[in-house]
Design a protein around this motif. Sequence first.
Motif, mmCIF file in Angstrom:
data_model
loop_
_atom_site.group_PDB
_atom_site.id
_atom_site.type_symbol
_atom_site.label_atom_id
_atom_site.label_comp_id
_atom_site.label_asym_id
_atom_site.label_seq_id
_atom_site.Cartn_x
_atom_site.Cartn_y
_atom_site.Cartn_z
ATOM 1 N N GLU A 172 -24.832 13.672 -2.638
ATOM 2 C CA GLU A 172 -23.359 14.238 -1.983
ATOM 3 C C GLU A 172 -22.678 14.249 -3.206
ATOM 4 O O GLU A 172 -21.529 14.663 -3.146
ATOM 5 N N LEU A 173 -23.068 13.908 -4.321
ATOM 6 C CA LEU A 173 -22.145 13.755 -5.512
ATOM 7 C C LEU A 173 -21.960 14.829 -6.488
ATOM 8 O O LEU A 173 -23.138 15.393 -6.872
ATOM 9 N N ASP A 174 -20.624 15.325 -6.475
ATOM 10 C CA ASP A 174 -20.832 16.481 -7.440
ATOM 11 C C ASP A 174 -20.221 15.925 -8.705
ATOM 12 O O ASP A 174 -19.198 15.487 -8.893
ATOM 13 N N GLN A 175 -21.116 16.209 -9.785
ATOM 14 C CA GLN A 175 -20.920 15.947 -10.940
ATOM 15 C C GLN A 175 -20.470 16.681 -12.284
ATOM 16 O O GLN A 175 -21.239 17.840 -12.282
ATOM 17 N N ARG A 176 -19.242 16.498 -12.732
ATOM 18 C CA ARG A 176 -18.965 17.713 -13.673
ATOM 19 C C ARG A 176 -18.537 17.011 -14.943
ATOM 20 O O ARG A 176 -18.191 15.897 -14.905
ATOM 21 N N TYR A 177 -18.113 17.768 -15.889
ATOM 22 C CA TYR A 177 -17.467 17.477 -17.285
ATOM 23 C C TYR A 177 -16.377 18.462 -17.652
ATOM 24 O O TYR A 177 -16.345 19.587 -17.173
ATOM 25 N N VAL A 178 -15.554 17.890 -18.452
ATOM 26 C CA VAL A 178 -14.530 18.704 -19.134
ATOM 27 C C VAL A 178 -14.671 18.358 -20.719
ATOM 28 O O VAL A 178 -14.363 17.266 -20.950
ATOM 29 N N LEU A 179 -14.790 19.474 -21.543
ATOM 30 C CA LEU A 179 -14.989 19.401 -22.691
ATOM 31 C C LEU A 179 -13.633 19.757 -23.616
ATOM 32 O O LEU A 179 -13.102 20.516 -23.304
ATOM 33 N N MET A 180 -13.293 18.598 -24.111
ATOM 34 C CA MET A 180 -11.874 19.027 -25.076
ATOM 35 C C MET A 180 -11.745 18.251 -26.410
ATOM 36 O O MET A 180 -12.668 17.347 -26.699
ATOM 37 N N ASN A 181 -10.966 18.417 -27.152
ATOM 38 C CA ASN A 181 -10.743 17.899 -28.342
ATOM 39 C C ASN A 181 -10.032 16.472 -28.328
ATOM 40 O O ASN A 181 -9.355 16.097 -27.332
ATOM 41 N N GLY A 197 -19.140 12.562 0.662
ATOM 42 C CA GLY A 197 -19.221 13.389 -0.337
ATOM 43 C C GLY A 197 -18.333 12.572 -1.471
ATOM 44 O O GLY A 197 -17.671 11.684 -1.293
ATOM 45 N N GLY A 198 -18.444 13.278 -2.550
ATOM 46 C CA GLY A 198 -17.453 12.743 -3.855
ATOM 47 C C GLY A 198 -17.577 13.568 -5.033
ATOM 48 O O GLY A 198 -18.456 14.233 -5.115
ATOM 49 N N LEU A 199 -16.571 13.437 -5.805
ATOM 50 C CA LEU A 199 -16.483 14.236 -7.103
ATOM 51 C C LEU A 199 -16.421 13.301 -8.225
ATOM 52 O O LEU A 199 -15.574 12.262 -8.272
ATOM 53 N N ALA A 200 -17.249 13.503 -9.357
ATOM 54 C CA ALA A 200 -17.108 12.557 -10.565
ATOM 55 C C ALA A 200 -16.987 13.480 -11.631
ATOM 56 O O ALA A 200 -17.709 14.522 -12.105
ATOM 57 N N ILE A 201 -16.012 13.393 -12.515
ATOM 58 C CA ILE A 201 -15.597 14.096 -13.817
ATOM 59 C C ILE A 201 -15.314 13.251 -14.805
ATOM 60 O O ILE A 201 -14.905 12.256 -14.960
ATOM 61 N N THR A 202 -16.480 13.749 -15.976
ATOM 62 C CA THR A 202 -16.419 13.091 -17.054
ATOM 63 C C THR A 202 -15.580 13.599 -18.218
ATOM 64 O O THR A 202 -16.114 14.794 -18.337
ATOM 65 N N LEU A 203 -14.882 13.029 -18.951
ATOM 66 C CA LEU A 203 -14.028 13.719 -20.121
ATOM 67 C C LEU A 203 -14.763 13.514 -21.286
ATOM 68 O O LEU A 203 -15.216 12.454 -21.846
ATOM 69 N N VAL A 204 -15.179 14.747 -21.961
ATOM 70 C CA VAL A 204 -16.335 14.633 -23.061
ATOM 71 C C VAL A 204 -15.305 15.193 -24.318
ATOM 72 O O VAL A 204 -14.919 16.488 -24.335
ATOM 73 N N THR A 205 -15.400 14.388 -25.465
ATOM 74 C CA THR A 205 -14.803 15.158 -26.704
ATOM 75 C C THR A 205 -15.912 15.531 -27.459
ATOM 76 O O THR A 205 -17.020 15.136 -27.218
#
Length: 471
Positions: free
Chosen positions: A216-225, A343-351
């Motif tokens: 049920e977990l939606d796992q995402r990332y955001v790539l940034m400086n 359900g749930g959402l997890a967002i990881t900030l990736v540099t």
Amino acid sequence: MSSFLELGLDDWLNKQCQSMGIAKPSLIQEHCIPPILEGLNCVGCAKTGSGKTAAFALPILQKLSVDRYGPYALVLTPTRELAFQIADQFKILGKEINVNVSVITGGMDMVKQGHDLTVKPHIVVSTPGRLADHFESHDTFSLKKIKFLVLDEADRLLEDTGFAEQLEIIFKKLPEKRQTLLFSATMTPAIRDLQVSSEKKVFAWTQDAEVMTVEELDQRYVLMNADVKDAYLMHILDSHITEKPKSSVIIFTSTCKYAQILSMMCEELGFPCVSLHSMLPQKFRLSGLSKFKSDQVKILIATDVASRGLDIPTVDLIINHNVPNRPRDYVHRVGRTARAGRGGLAITLVTQFDVHLTKSVEAYINTKLSEHPTNEPEVMKILTEVAVARREAEIRLDERDFGEKRSINKRKKLLLEGKDPEKEEEERLAKKAKRGQGKSKEQKVAEKQERKEKFKNKFSMKKKNSKSEGK
């Protein structure tokens, strides 16, 4: 199994579960409750949010109802907040038999705790450090007659070197004839070794799953400086809260200082929040968590002290401000949402510095993170505002001498152990310098100052440009 009665639990426990909205046992409860009732030692590993606390609490309460005395069971857990949560579950499930539960953790009145232990509570829920302190400071209570020892989040307790000495002190005070129950979301070599080395028969159950996290977990990332990470964090937070105003969010970060800075930034930028980390006094930790659980505040900013076991049903977004160094810490963090089938959402900030860590996480959980959509022009609009808020938060924190108390306590401890604090600090810095490719302390300070000046100059130039554009 269709009901708790079929597992061998009494009718009063079944009714208590029904009243809490637990209609039928989860997989770990179904597999672990019968062997515990039979008197076997047990090792249970299942995904986060699968009902591990009830898997050991229910059989303990059933056996306690037959043979009522105290202390009957000792539950050890790595964090204070989890200790209070487990105690609450015991109280709710054991309401019918009026169970007496005592919580022994750091940050609370030690004299009152000592008194609580002398009145022989049925269940003692404790962190290892404070219980070891009680054993070393007085002998007014005994745990020699306990029937159960439970290690919750056993992987952390057994692998964290900080707990080893404390656990040794505690185990010496416990009877050899007892049932030992180990529960965790992740199976580790330490748990496996303990299971193999046990002289008594051990029932072990691990949930079979190709993916370490729940479906049920939606796992995402955001790539940034790395320079714009905080601006992306505020953008994601703002977008989510605008879309789901009733949502609760936990932001995980690596250190106490970062947690404090981020909470001050959020308050400054109009996001009411509470923080949770080990450098906060216990009363603030408990009151902050209480506000978050009761929906008075929608954002919790925390270190990994909040990543273990905390069950807050309203949490539907986890943001990892940093990628954890250990992949299993990622599993525990994102396990604070998508619990018990929700359900749930997890967002990881990736540099640019975190790509290898993200790949390690993906390999460990055996699934790929998908990219979370963001609006870069909107992020750029708030970049200056966020940078100013961070700088102000850092200045205010420096003025408060954040971390000074911990430093004083560390010096006291070293002096009590007969060590020279200055010498210990020199050795620590020498090791650190060696790790930093032989750079001296002076070189590192100079480099840090240079980076600060560079940032200041960059920021002042942007400010001038924005002013001239406004004219």
